[in-house]
Design a protein around this motif. Structure first.
Motif, short mmCIF file in Angstrom:
data_model
loop_
_atom_site.label_atom_id
_atom_site.label_comp_id
_atom_site.label_asym_id
_atom_site.label_seq_id
_atom_site.Cartn_x
_atom_site.Cartn_y
_atom_site.Cartn_z
N UNK A 139 -8.90 -0.94 2.22
CA UNK A 139 -9.03 -0.64 0.80
C UNK A 139 -7.93 -1.34 0.01
N UNK A 140 -8.24 -1.64 -1.23
CA UNK A 140 -7.27 -2.22 -2.16
C UNK A 140 -7.30 -1.40 -3.44
N UNK A 141 -6.69 -0.20 -3.43
CA UNK A 141 -6.66 0.60 -4.66
C UNK A 141 -5.88 -0.13 -5.75
N UNK A 147 -2.15 -0.46 -5.36
CA UNK A 147 -1.71 -1.43 -4.36
C UNK A 147 -1.82 -2.86 -4.90
N UNK A 148 -2.91 -3.15 -5.61
CA UNK A 148 -3.06 -4.48 -6.20
C UNK A 148 -1.98 -4.72 -7.24
N UNK A 149 -1.66 -3.69 -8.02
CA UNK A 149 -0.60 -3.83 -9.03
C UNK A 149 0.73 -4.15 -8.35
N UNK A 150 1.05 -3.46 -7.25
CA UNK A 150 2.31 -3.70 -6.54
C UNK A 150 2.32 -5.09 -5.91
N UNK A 157 0.81 -1.22 0.00
CA UNK A 157 0.00 0.00 0.00
C UNK A 157 0.85 1.28 0.00
N UNK A 158 2.16 1.13 0.17
CA UNK A 158 3.07 2.28 0.19
C UNK A 158 3.74 2.38 -1.18
N UNK A 159 3.53 3.49 -1.86
CA UNK A 159 4.11 3.68 -3.19
C UNK A 159 5.63 3.58 -3.14
#
Length: 315
Positions: free
Chosen positions: A194-196, A199-202, A82-84
């Motif tokens: 949440x799963x933006x 975050x799912x991509x990462x 979740x952390x960019x």
């Protein structure tokens, strides 16, 4: 081996495709009527056989007459997805290791050396939750194609699972867009629920080991050729961005001619099987138990002529 409430559990160490791998078998107090190989969730990086999504689910289904084989598959490196820009921390494995381990566990469970010899191989289903749902869905494609780890069945015939059971699964490498109804519910979630899409991509890139396209449909089955798969039950959490993927995957299954049942568990958030005290968790268990033990609820695999037939010898 341990026993409780008439149920028996036993850990087994299998000579898996990537070294020793542990599974835990839950046997009902009476003669089993069905079998399930189950993979817990945890974003590919967390989870174990003792978490509710593994242990409570297995015990609850065993109480309904299902032999459950819970798979302790290897995990990817830890990542705060979740952390960019976060980087993986520590050791771990990448695709295809967990995918192959789940497929291997199914071949073992449904085979002659499995935990319930009295159950025919055709009574075994395959399932998982969240990231474990992705592993189960990918393993179902492996079994359809005969692409299971070499020697997993010793050359024996391996059938397709009777069915596939997916709880709030990861299904696509890129999370499909949420419909307005779902987007409004997701917008009201606390950040930790949440799963933006980023975050799912990462999370998925960490599982693959790179951030490019997956080169195998067994990594993320969504968007690939799903013809000939077993009947599938998809139970999504209501307030959950991953519902967009579960709904899209169910639509793709139906379009591919696969018998599919899709349920949205009202009022729940992602991972509700990890919270046994919530009423939605009990409802989902009841749905899964009925699906596994009631033949009238489940269709059949409709096999097209250009895919391997169920029961072909494993390569």
């Amino acid at each position: 081996m341990t026993a409780g409430n008439g149920l028996r559990t036993a850990d087994h160490v299998l000579a898996g495709p990537h070294g020793d791998m542990r599974v835990r078998v839950y046997e009902p107090r009476t003669a089993p009527v069905a079998g399930l190989v189950w993979a817990h969730g945890g974003a590919f990086v967390h989870g174990d056989l003792d978490m509710p999504e593994a242990d409570w689910v297995a015990r609850s289904l065993a109480a309904a007459g299902v032999v459950v084989v819970s798979v302790d598959y290897r995990l990817a490196p830890a990542l705060d997805y979740r952390v960019a820009g976060a980087r993986p921390d520590g050791a771990g494995v990448r695709f295809p290791v967990p995918s192959e381990e789940v497929a291997f566990a199914f071949v073992w469970a449904a085979g002659a050396d499995g935990p319930a010899p009295a159950l025919t191989a055709r009574r075994w289903s395959l399932g998982g939750a969240s990231a474990g749902g992705d592993l189960a869905a990918g393993a179902s494609l492996r079994l359809r194609d005969g692409a299971v780890p070499l020697g997993a069945a010793g050359g024996a015939v391996v059938p397709l699972p009777r069915s596939v059971v997916l709880a709030y699964p990861v299904t696509h490498q890129e999370l499909p867009a949420c419909r307005p109804e779902l987007a409004a519910k997701v917008a009201a979630l606390p950040q930790e629920r949440d799963f933006p899409a980023a975050a799912v991509r990462a999370m998925n890139a960490n599982y693959l080991g790179h951030d490019g396209p997956a080169d195998s449909p067994y990594a993320f089955p969504g968007g690939h050729d799903l013809r000939g798969l077993p009947p599938t039950l998809v139970v999504n959490s209501d307030h959950d961005a991953l519902r967009a993927g579960g709904e899209a995957y169910a639509s793709e299954l139906a379009a591919a001619g696969v018998d599919v049942a899709l349920v949205r568990e009202d009022g729940t958030m992602h991972g509700h099987l990890n919270r046994p005290d919530e009423p939605g968790a009990a409802r989902t268990i009841a749905r899964i138990a009925a699906w596994l033990t009631t033949d009238a609820l489940v269709g059949v695999a409709h096999e097209p002529p250009d895919l391997p037939a169920p029961g072909q010898a494993v390569r």
